[in-house]
Design a protein around this motif. Structure first.
Motif, PDB file in Angstrom:
ATOM      1  N   THR A   1      58.980  77.338  76.939  1.00  0.00           N
ATOM      2  CA  THR A   1      59.990  79.345  77.139  1.00  0.00           C
ATOM      3  C   THR A   1      59.341  79.605  78.468  1.00  0.00           C
ATOM      4  OG1 THR A   1      59.778  79.776  74.516  1.00  0.00           O
ATOM      5  CG2 THR A   1      60.498  81.311  76.330  1.00  0.00           C
TER       6      THR A   1
ATOM      7  N   LEU B   1      61.456  79.423  81.621  1.00  0.00           N
ATOM      8  CA  LEU B   1      61.743  80.415  82.234  1.00  0.00           C
ATOM      9  C   LEU B   1      61.478  80.809  83.873  1.00  0.00           C
ATOM     10  CD1 LEU B   1      60.632  83.844  80.584  1.00  0.00           C
ATOM     11  CD2 LEU B   1      63.501  83.718  81.426  1.00  0.00           C
TER      12      LEU B   1
ATOM     13  N   PRO C   1      66.542  79.593  88.764  1.00  0.00           N
ATOM     14  CA  PRO C   1      66.360  79.854  89.840  1.00  0.00           C
ATOM     15  C   PRO C   1      66.861  81.286  89.859  1.00  0.00           C
ATOM     16  CG  PRO C   1      68.217  77.493  89.107  1.00  0.00           C
ATOM     17  CD  PRO C   1      67.566  78.463  88.125  1.00  0.00           C
ATOM     18  N   THR C   2      66.357  82.057  91.363  1.00  0.00           N
ATOM     19  CA  THR C   2      66.018  83.207  91.266  1.00  0.00           C
ATOM     20  C   THR C   2      67.858  84.013  91.530  1.00  0.00           C
ATOM     21  OG1 THR C   2      66.406  83.238  93.471  1.00  0.00           O
ATOM     22  CG2 THR C   2      64.276  83.371  92.126  1.00  0.00           C
ATOM     23  N   VAL C   3      68.616  83.245  91.424  1.00  0.00           N
ATOM     24  CA  VAL C   3      70.058  83.773  92.206  1.00  0.00           C
ATOM     25  C   VAL C   3      70.603  83.863  90.899  1.00  0.00           C
ATOM     26  CG1 VAL C   3      71.305  81.689  91.774  1.00  0.00           C
ATOM     27  CG2 VAL C   3      72.200  83.426  93.417  1.00  0.00           C
ATOM     28  N   VAL C   4      69.413  83.566  89.350  1.00  0.00           N
ATOM     29  CA  VAL C   4      70.454  83.284  88.305  1.00  0.00           C
ATOM     30  C   VAL C   4      69.563  84.778  87.573  1.00  0.00           C
ATOM     31  CG1 VAL C   4      70.742  82.748  85.743  1.00  0.00           C
ATOM     32  CG2 VAL C   4      70.853  80.907  87.673  1.00  0.00           C
TER      33      VAL C   4
ATOM     34  N   PHE D   1      71.894  88.251  89.013  1.00  0.00           N
ATOM     35  CA  PHE D   1      73.246  87.813  88.177  1.00  0.00           C
ATOM     36  C   PHE D   1      72.534  88.243  86.746  1.00  0.00           C
ATOM     37  CE2 PHE D   1      76.698  86.036  85.147  1.00  0.00           C
ATOM     38  CZ  PHE D   1      77.677  86.726  85.758  1.00  0.00           C
ATOM     39  N   PHE D   2      72.311  88.002  86.337  1.00  0.00           N
ATOM     40  CA  PHE D   2      71.294  88.932  85.078  1.00  0.00           C
ATOM     41  C   PHE D   2      71.721  90.173  85.374  1.00  0.00           C
ATOM     42  CE2 PHE D   2      67.758  89.788  81.659  1.00  0.00           C
ATOM     43  CZ  PHE D   2      68.586  88.915  80.704  1.00  0.00           C
TER      44      PHE D   2
ATOM     45  N   MET E   1      66.781  86.641  96.630  1.00  0.00           N
ATOM     46  CA  MET E   1      67.925  86.996  95.773  1.00  0.00           C
ATOM     47  C   MET E   1      68.715  87.801  95.012  1.00  0.00           C
ATOM     48  SD  MET E   1      69.653  84.898  97.724  1.00  0.00           S
ATOM     49  CE  MET E   1      71.293  84.516  97.610  1.00  0.00           C
TER      50      MET E   1
ATOM     51  N   LEU F   1      71.759  90.831  95.469  1.00  0.00           N
ATOM     52  CA  LEU F   1      72.822  91.034  94.796  1.00  0.00           C
ATOM     53  C   LEU F   1      72.761  92.015  93.863  1.00  0.00           C
ATOM     54  CD1 LEU F   1      73.126  87.753  92.673  1.00  0.00           C
ATOM     55  CD2 LEU F   1      74.781  88.908  93.665  1.00  0.00           C
TER      56      LEU F   1
ATOM     57  N   LEU G   1      64.998  85.264  77.305  1.00  0.00           N
ATOM     58  CA  LEU G   1      64.907  84.245  77.886  1.00  0.00           C
ATOM     59  C   LEU G   1      66.200  83.713  76.754  1.00  0.00           C
ATOM     60  CD1 LEU G   1      65.230  81.299  79.487  1.00  0.00           C
ATOM     61  CD2 LEU G   1      63.709  81.158  77.568  1.00  0.00           C
TER      62      LEU G   1
ATOM     63  N   LEU H   1      69.357  86.123  78.359  1.00  0.00           N
ATOM     64  CA  LEU H   1      69.803  85.697  79.331  1.00  0.00           C
ATOM     65  C   LEU H   1      71.023  84.851  79.312  1.00  0.00           C
ATOM     66  CD1 LEU H   1      67.790  85.662  82.713  1.00  0.00           C
ATOM     67  CD2 LEU H   1      69.387  83.221  81.645  1.00  0.00           C
ATOM     68  N   LEU H   2      70.715  83.632  78.161  1.00  0.00           N
ATOM     69  CA  LEU H   2      71.118  82.435  78.090  1.00  0.00           C
ATOM     70  C   LEU H   2      72.798  82.723  77.365  1.00  0.00           C
ATOM     71  CD1 LEU H   2      68.660  79.780  77.615  1.00  0.00           C
ATOM     72  CD2 LEU H   2      69.999  79.812  79.205  1.00  0.00           C
TER      73      LEU H   2
ATOM     74  N   GLY I   1      67.950  75.194  93.327  1.00  0.00           N
ATOM     75  CA  GLY I   1      68.185  76.491  93.144  1.00  0.00           C
ATOM     76  C   GLY I   1      68.139  77.129  94.309  1.00  0.00           C
TER      77      GLY I   1
ATOM     78  N   ALA J   1      68.109  79.840  97.359  1.00  0.00           N
ATOM     79  CA  ALA J   1      68.987  80.004  97.576  1.00  0.00           C
ATOM     80  C   ALA J   1      69.669  80.649  98.786  1.00  0.00           C
ATOM     81  CB  ALA J   1      70.427  81.489  96.632  1.00  0.00           C
TER      82      ALA J   1
ATOM     83  N   PRO K   1      73.937  77.604  94.418  1.00  0.00           N
ATOM     84  CA  PRO K   1      73.536  78.480  94.391  1.00  0.00           C
ATOM     85  C   PRO K   1      73.982  79.774  95.384  1.00  0.00           C
ATOM     86  CG  PRO K   1      71.826  77.441  95.064  1.00  0.00           C
ATOM     87  CD  PRO K   1      72.646  76.431  95.007  1.00  0.00           C
TER      88      PRO K   1
ATOM     89  N   ILE L   1      77.292  80.820  93.608  1.00  0.00           N
ATOM     90  CA  ILE L   1      76.886  81.357  92.377  1.00  0.00           C
ATOM     91  C   ILE L   1      77.760  83.068  93.344  1.00  0.00           C
ATOM     92  CG2 ILE L   1      75.721  81.782  90.753  1.00  0.00           C
ATOM     93  CD1 ILE L   1      75.174  78.865  90.716  1.00  0.00           C
ATOM     94  N   TYR L   2      75.873  82.918  94.389  1.00  0.00           N
ATOM     95  CA  TYR L   2      76.070  84.519  95.059  1.00  0.00           C
ATOM     96  C   TYR L   2      77.261  84.469  95.420  1.00  0.00           C
ATOM     97  CZ  TYR L   2      74.498  87.647  98.475  1.00  0.00           C
ATOM     98  OH  TYR L   2      74.236  88.382  99.318  1.00  0.00           O
TER      99      TYR L   2
ATOM    100  N   ALA M   1      81.070  82.955  88.533  1.00  0.00           N
ATOM    101  CA  ALA M   1      79.779  82.295  88.842  1.00  0.00           C
ATOM    102  C   ALA M   1      79.018  82.262  87.695  1.00  0.00           C
ATOM    103  CB  ALA M   1      79.288  84.263  89.378  1.00  0.00           C
ATOM    104  N   ALA M   2      79.492  82.877  86.043  1.00  0.00           N
ATOM    105  CA  ALA M   2      78.386  82.979  84.668  1.00  0.00           C
ATOM    106  C   ALA M   2      78.692  81.116  85.139  1.00  0.00           C
ATOM    107  CB  ALA M   2      78.960  82.785  83.705  1.00  0.00           C
TER     108      ALA M   2
ATOM    109  N   ILE N   1      76.727  79.036  87.150  1.00  0.00           N
ATOM    110  CA  ILE N   1      75.051  79.254  86.574  1.00  0.00           C
ATOM    111  C   ILE N   1      75.150  78.170  85.432  1.00  0.00           C
ATOM    112  CG2 ILE N   1      73.516  80.620  85.342  1.00  0.00           C
ATOM    113  CD1 ILE N   1      74.564  82.698  86.972  1.00  0.00           C
TER     114      ILE N   1
ATOM    115  N   LEU O   1      74.703  74.988  87.476  1.00  0.00           N
ATOM    116  CA  LEU O   1      73.497  74.455  87.477  1.00  0.00           C
ATOM    117  C   LEU O   1      72.084  74.065  87.156  1.00  0.00           C
ATOM    118  CD1 LEU O   1      71.917  75.227  90.563  1.00  0.00           C
ATOM    119  CD2 LEU O   1      72.143  76.824  89.867  1.00  0.00           C
ATOM    120  N   LEU O   2      72.293  75.157  85.697  1.00  0.00           N
ATOM    121  CA  LEU O   2      71.319  75.128  84.766  1.00  0.00           C
ATOM    122  C   LEU O   2      71.393  74.040  84.350  1.00  0.00           C
ATOM    123  CD1 LEU O   2      70.778  78.341  82.649  1.00  0.00           C
ATOM    124  CD2 LEU O   2      69.661  78.203  85.149  1.00  0.00           C
TER     125      LEU O   2
ATOM    126  N   LEU P   1      69.527  71.242  86.395  1.00  0.00           N
ATOM    127  CA  LEU P   1      68.321  70.777  86.159  1.00  0.00           C
ATOM    128  C   LEU P   1      68.047  70.907  85.149  1.00  0.00           C
ATOM    129  CD1 LEU P   1      67.850  75.075  87.929  1.00  0.00           C
ATOM    130  CD2 LEU P   1      67.405  72.950  89.304  1.00  0.00           C
TER     131      LEU P   1
END
Lengths: 315, 343
Positions: free
Chosen positions: A131, A135, A139-142, A145-146, A240, A244, B47, B50-51, B266, B268, B295, B298-299, B313-314, B317, B320-321, B324
């Motif tokens: 986990t 984490l 990427p920090t842009v995610v 966004f969060f 980032m 944002l 986590l 977020l997901l 990732g 940016a 990225p 997405i920004y 944007a989601a 993401i 992108l994920l 990765l």
């Protein structure tokens, strides 16, 4: 007698024909490798030289005074008739976001690391480690966004006072981003404490909690402080998420509900084309970048010094 | 003698402020475990939260056309085709530069450790220290350095719009009589401008410390007995490195490099300084062409005020994920498949 390798004039394939050729080749390769390694020093040198040179050019401008830059409390390079370049609002915004981030990341990271290193049953460990790795890879842009679409609306629904862009939401996201760094580095430091110390404490009748807090944590303190400093450096340089979620108003405030601008956030604003090239506001981004570099570099170096100087050496 | 023993009894311990009651101490221990479990599970909760939030809003616009379409003013038509191709191009060029330099530095640091000479030793230690310091530099600072060094080249060759040197462009007469410069796929100019090449070189600066440190770890994992055996049968230093230790370290180096590249995909902030936010609806034709990366796209979508673009944007993401995740799976596969104990 017909064995071809017995023929002394015939070279064995893949082998240089003479000692001299071989020696020259070795030297050339070594020089190439030294060149690769020196490249990294070249990068550091060019960062320092370029940022310093452009910052000096910025301070030479008429509308800029070096005392105002370092002691001024108003930063308004883009708006208003009179431009002010006092860096403290940006530093204040950066420190505010970092403080919120660290109040999330440091306690959670430290406790998680102690748990992983001293307590965790293998089954929970097998879930927790991946986990944290996932984490760490996001990427920090995610995270930005969060923060913008999940954390901020959540905060506003809890309390009316939060602005749409606020330091608190960005800080929480930066803290989540730093959590895996704090945890893995702290756990490394805890694991480096020899088993014998723990066994000794257990033998005297200490509980697991007492072993962790009174024996292992003090023994690993230098490594833990170094991990914390590294996380702080990461939070200060994070771009980032704050671009944002933290907003773009350079406020001199300590209220995390308000919109702030960090040093990195200001650079993003400039390079997204809010300023013409070569104007004072464009050059000011180099001066801000130099400050940012000095801060993060300083924190990293202090962290290394602490780890080296105060490390308890066990054989 | 008995008096001496009693001084270490429970009374004395409690007088010094140590918890005398075993029950209390056990309670503290239990309480701490509860706190620990709460803290540790919070990262799992965050986590999954977020997901879940990204999946729940991002699946609206996600279909095969999204991967191919160009950005659009209408959220239902927007796609990240150019961004995906831009990311692939930039990362490929970045790997082309970063991997040889990074592995070379790691070989120098691990295999060419000086045994004598005060200054050589100092240089060696300084390079090592410098690399760990570089790893802590914020990536946006690299972006600014890339802008000055690569994009503008200190202004030595004029501006990027009016390059001092341009290879591979020729005048082209359109059917309506207007003429402009057509650029071939090998088009090259100095200064190199805000193109794919500048982005890739800047990204190289960002991931170089990561590549070097991971390659060093891979080389360190090769047991010294292999090196001693190679040197013992008369191999030179480079023969030992190229035939013995590097091949043995290749799986580790590849794993580390793939993870470094997933960091590059990732990233940016430096790309934002180099490329800026540009509305790109085409694939880059050559290495000097304007580009955008995932990225950054997405920004741009996340920054828009409309809610619908947040869903786009989601979706971005999720793509992108997924990329990765693929990279990480590949790294784990290589680690498991080719990793064999050497000692």
């Amino acid at each position: 007698m017909t064995n071809p390798s017995a023929n002394p004039t015939r070279p064995i394939p893949g082998r240089p024909r003479s000692k001299t050729a071989q020696r020259v080749r070795e030297r050339l390769i070594q020089a190439g490798l030294v060149g690769c390694a020196l490249f990294s020093i070249l990068i550091t040198a060019s960062i320092v030289v370029i940022l310093a040179a452009e910052a000096i050019q910025f301070f030479r401008l008429d509308e800029v005074s070096i005392t105002e830059f370092f002691f001024g409390t108003e930063w308004s390079p883009l708006l208003g008739a009179e431009k002010h370049f006092g860096i403290w609002p940006l530093i204040c915004g950066t420190l505010l976001v970092t403080a919120v981030a660290m109040s999330v990341a440091l306690p959670l990271g430290l406790i998680t690391a102690v748990y992983l290193s001293e307590y965790a049953p293998p089954r929970l460990r097998a879930v927790l480690k991946p986990t944290l790795e996932v984490l760490a890879g996001i990427p920090t842009v995610v995270f930005g966004f969060f923060a913008l679409t999940v954390i901020t609306p959540g905060l506003i629904s809890l309390h009316e006072g939060f602005e749409i862009y606020n330091a608190f939401s960005a800080g929480i996201a930066v803290g989540i981003m730093c959590l895996p760094i704090v945890t893995s580095l702290t756990e490394d430091a805890l694991q480096a404490v020899p088993r014998a110390l723990r066994a000794g404490a257990f033998g005297l009748g200490a509980t697991r909690f007492e072993v962790s807090v009174k024996i292992v944590l003090p023994a690993a303190l230098s490594g833990i402080v170094a991990a914390f400093l590294l996380a702080i450096a990461r939070a200060v340089g994070e771009t980032m998420i704050v671009a944002l979620a933290a907003g773009s108003s350079p406020n001199m405030t300590l209220d995390p509900r308000e919109s702030v601008q960090t040093m990195t956030g200001y650079m993003v604003q400039i390079f997204l084309g809010d300023a013409s090239n070569y104007g004072p506001e464009y050059l000011s981004s180099y001066a801000v970048a130099f400050m940012l570099f000095v801060m993060t570099f300083g924190i990293t170096v202090i962290g290394q010094k602490i780890r080296k100087r105060f490390r308890e050496v066990y054989q | 003698m008995s008096a001496e023993v009693t001084t270490f009894g429970p009374d004395r311990l409690s007088r010094h402020g140590r918890a005398a009651s075993i029950a209390l101490r056990m309670l503290k221990d239990r309480g701490f475990v509860v706190i620990c479990i709460l803290a540790a599970t919070s990262s799992i909760l965050v986590l999954s939260w977020l997901l879940w939030s990204i999946l729940s809003s991002g699946l609206t616009y996600l279909d095969w056309a999204f991967l191919d379409d160009v950005p659009s003013r209408k959220p239902e038509k927007a796609g990240m085709g150019p961004a995906i191709i831009g990311s692939v191009l930039v990362c490929a060029v970045c790997a082309f530069f970063a991997l040889p330099i990074g592995v070379g530095s790691a070989v120098f640091l691990e295999e060419y450790k000086p045994t004598k000479g005060k200054w050589v030793k100092r240089l060696h230690a300084f390079v090592q220290l410098n690399i760990s310091n570089l790893a802590g530099v914020p990536s946006i600072v690299y972006g600014i350095i890339g802008l000055t060094v690569f994009v503008e080249m200190f202004g030595l060759f004029g501006s990027a719009n009016d390059p001092a040197l341009a290879i591979g462009s020729h005048p082209f007469e359109a059917s309506d009589g207007s003429s402009y410069l057509e650029q071939a796929w090998y088009y090259f100019q100095l200064p190199i401008g805000r193109g794919v090449l500048a982005g890739a070189l800047t990204l190289m600066l960002v991931i170089l410390p990561v590549v070097i440190i991971s390659a060093q770890e891979a080389l360190r994992a090769v047991p010294d007995s292999l090196r001693h055996a190679a040197l013992g049968v008369g191999a030179t230093r480079w023969q030992m490195v190229s035939k013995v230790s590097l091949p043995a370290a290749v799986p580790g180096i590849m794993t580390g490099s793939i993870l470094a590249m997933s960091r590059a995909i990732g990233e940016a902030a430096p790309m934002l300084v180099i490329a800026g936010i540009v509305f790109i609806t085409y694939t880059p034709l050559h290495l000097m062409d304007d580009f955008t990366v995932m990225p950054l796209q997405i920004y741009e979508w996340a920054k828009k005020p409309q809610e619908a673009f947040h869903a786009v944007a989601a979706s971005g993401i999720i793509v992108l994920l997924a990329v990765l995740l693929g990279f990480n799976a590949l790294a784990v596969f290589i680690r498991n498949k080719f990793h064999k104990p050497l000692s």
